[in-house]
Design a protein around this motif. Sequence first.
Motif, PDB file in Angstrom:
ATOM      1  N   LEU A 120       0.670  41.832  -4.820  1.00 60.47           N
ATOM      2  CA  LEU A 120       0.215  40.946  -3.762  1.00 60.47           C
ATOM      3  C   LEU A 120      -1.093  41.458  -3.148  1.00 60.47           C
ATOM      4  O   LEU A 120      -2.051  40.693  -2.953  1.00 60.47           O
ATOM      5  CB  LEU A 120       1.294  40.827  -2.679  1.00 60.47           C
ATOM      6  N   LEU A 158      -4.985  39.766  -2.923  1.00 57.65           N
ATOM      7  CA  LEU A 158      -5.645  39.472  -1.655  1.00 57.65           C
ATOM      8  C   LEU A 158      -6.973  40.211  -1.480  1.00 57.65           C
ATOM      9  O   LEU A 158      -7.995  39.602  -1.102  1.00 57.65           O
ATOM     10  CB  LEU A 158      -4.713  39.807  -0.490  1.00 57.65           C
ATOM     11  N   LEU A 196      -1.985  34.611  -5.599  1.00 60.37           N
ATOM     12  CA  LEU A 196      -1.380  34.475  -4.278  1.00 60.37           C
ATOM     13  C   LEU A 196      -0.305  33.400  -4.276  1.00 60.37           C
ATOM     14  O   LEU A 196       0.765  33.570  -3.680  1.00 60.37           O
ATOM     15  CB  LEU A 196      -2.465  34.153  -3.243  1.00 60.37           C
ATOM     16  N   ARG A 197      -0.572  32.291  -4.937  1.00 57.55           N
ATOM     17  CA  ARG A 197       0.438  31.219  -5.005  1.00 57.55           C
ATOM     18  C   ARG A 197       1.716  31.714  -5.685  1.00 57.55           C
ATOM     19  O   ARG A 197       2.830  31.464  -5.209  1.00 57.55           O
ATOM     20  CB  ARG A 197      -0.126  30.022  -5.772  1.00 57.55           C
ATOM     21  N   ALA A 249       2.758  34.810  -6.126  1.00 54.44           N
ATOM     22  CA  ALA A 249       3.429  35.828  -5.312  1.00 54.44           C
ATOM     23  C   ALA A 249       4.177  35.179  -4.152  1.00 54.44           C
ATOM     24  O   ALA A 249       5.300  35.583  -3.813  1.00 54.44           O
ATOM     25  CB  ALA A 249       2.415  36.835  -4.792  1.00 54.44           C
ATOM     26  N   GLY A 250       3.571  34.164  -3.557  1.00 55.26           N
ATOM     27  CA  GLY A 250       4.200  33.501  -2.427  1.00 55.26           C
ATOM     28  C   GLY A 250       5.528  32.862  -2.785  1.00 55.26           C
ATOM     29  O   GLY A 250       6.475  32.883  -1.991  1.00 55.26           O
ATOM     30  N   THR A 268       0.976  37.524 -11.663  1.00 52.16           N
ATOM     31  CA  THR A 268       0.274  37.948 -10.445  1.00 52.16           C
ATOM     32  C   THR A 268      -0.373  39.312 -10.645  1.00 52.16           C
ATOM     33  O   THR A 268      -1.527  39.543 -10.261  1.00 52.16           O
ATOM     34  CB  THR A 268       1.241  38.002  -9.251  1.00 52.16           C
ATOM     35  N   ALA A 290      -6.444  32.429   2.064  1.00 51.39           N
ATOM     36  CA  ALA A 290      -5.437  33.237   1.359  1.00 51.39           C
ATOM     37  C   ALA A 290      -4.042  32.959   1.907  1.00 51.39           C
ATOM     38  O   ALA A 290      -3.067  32.849   1.155  1.00 51.39           O
ATOM     39  CB  ALA A 290      -5.772  34.720   1.493  1.00 51.39           C
ATOM     40  N   LEU A 347      -0.808  31.549  -0.137  1.00 49.43           N
ATOM     41  CA  LEU A 347       0.409  32.363  -0.158  1.00 49.43           C
ATOM     42  C   LEU A 347       1.612  31.591   0.383  1.00 49.43           C
ATOM     43  O   LEU A 347       2.716  31.681  -0.168  1.00 49.43           O
ATOM     44  CB  LEU A 347       0.179  33.633   0.676  1.00 49.43           C
ATOM     45  N   ALA A 370       0.050  34.916   7.520  1.00 51.71           N
ATOM     46  CA  ALA A 370       0.188  35.755   6.327  1.00 51.71           C
ATOM     47  C   ALA A 370       0.615  37.164   6.705  1.00 51.71           C
ATOM     48  O   ALA A 370       1.484  37.762   6.041  1.00 51.71           O
ATOM     49  CB  ALA A 370      -1.129  35.798   5.554  1.00 51.71           C
ATOM     50  N   TRP A 429       4.256  37.129   7.483  1.00 51.41           N
ATOM     51  CA  TRP A 429       5.062  36.971   6.268  1.00 51.41           C
ATOM     52  C   TRP A 429       5.126  38.286   5.485  1.00 51.41           C
ATOM     53  O   TRP A 429       6.192  38.675   4.976  1.00 51.41           O
ATOM     54  CB  TRP A 429       4.467  35.872   5.394  1.00 51.41           C
ATOM     55  N   ILE A 430       4.009  38.985   5.402  1.00 46.17           N
ATOM     56  CA  ILE A 430       3.965  40.258   4.674  1.00 46.17           C
ATOM     57  C   ILE A 430       4.835  41.299   5.387  1.00 46.17           C
ATOM     58  O   ILE A 430       5.594  42.042   4.752  1.00 46.17           O
ATOM     59  CB  ILE A 430       2.512  40.745   4.537  1.00 46.17           C
TER      60      ILE A 430
END
Length: 385
Positions: free
Chosen positions: A195, A199, A219-220, A222-223, A245, A311, A315, A326, A329-330
């Motif tokens: 991830l 980024l 990113l998509r 991984a999300g 990814t 980004a 994600l 983001a 979320w991380i």
Amino acid sequence: MQFEFASAARIIFGDGSAKELPKLALGYGSRALLVTDSFQPDSVTSLISALRSADAQLTHFPVSGEPTVEVIDQAKAVALSAGCDLVISIGGGSVIDTGKASAALIPNDGETLDYLEVIGAGRKLAAAPLPFIALPTTAGTGAEVTKNAVLGSKKHRVKVSLRDDRMLADIALVDPQLTHSVPAAVTASTGMDALTQALEPFVSHLANPLTDGLCAEGLRRAGRSLRKVYAEPDNAAARNDMALTSLLGGLALANAKLGAVHGFAGVLGGMYDAPHGAVCAALLPPVMAANISALNAREPENPALKRYDYAAQFLLFDRAASAQDAMDWISETSRIFDIPGLRAYGLREDDFDEIVAKSSVSSSMKGNPIALTADELTAILRAAL
């Protein structure tokens, strides 16, 4: 607009593609230095058996832990003694970097330290590397498509790169099925690395339209799959997403560099016994916050500010998402993965000055969207504790 893009000579991706290894390997040589993890799951054992059945002469070099200067010197000596004309790595990022560095140095005189940046003499490779084939068994580093090998030096307490454009693999053979046996903790740690590597090149000041597309797709994926692959380790679609990814991030970082997360991570990995991906997970939110604050204060017109929001939208699959979303979320993902702060690995405030000094001159730091001050870098470390 001007940019360059370089990658492995050939990339093969897909479930079951590892079965092509014997035929591919024999197209480059017959006496291979085979680098693997010390422990091989059944899938890797089967590949080794297939290579031997195809009459490939293998000199097996198992490794454990991160590659070091001493390990590469040992691998070179073993390969020269066996007359190896090819290097194959089957394993995680450490295994791939060990093979990549060995392939580069076997045909060249001298010791590993002679060719390292920062702590070594920085000599350039005179002879081209041996043919190199990389098969990743984790989804994190993208090392199969990068042109550097990250090596540790116990003496200098740091990780640095051996780097040359010719170190790109001849074949990157990415079979997501090889990642199914990875333990949950490794899935989490390597996934956070993947991830991060999708980024950082996206907001790098060296980003270009090609790397942008790679990062957006990474990113998509991984999300939608990073948390899923942790919760459902045998989910083939999620494993494919994260393997891709990792590959996309490797392609991007090799051409647009990384940023402060990896600028710190290389130094911290040399000083503490900490999983690289876990270090990235702890650092990513405070680095994002520091970069955004510095950009707003000193370079409000810098396109990286909007890129952080873009980004987040990739994600989170939300056109209204912001960089803060983001970061939240991380941080929540790290909590789900039970990834601790850096204090758990021995990081102390007494070491901050040394870490900041070493990180400031690291290669990865040069890709950061803005130059951060020593005070800003120190604040990142404090926030990551």
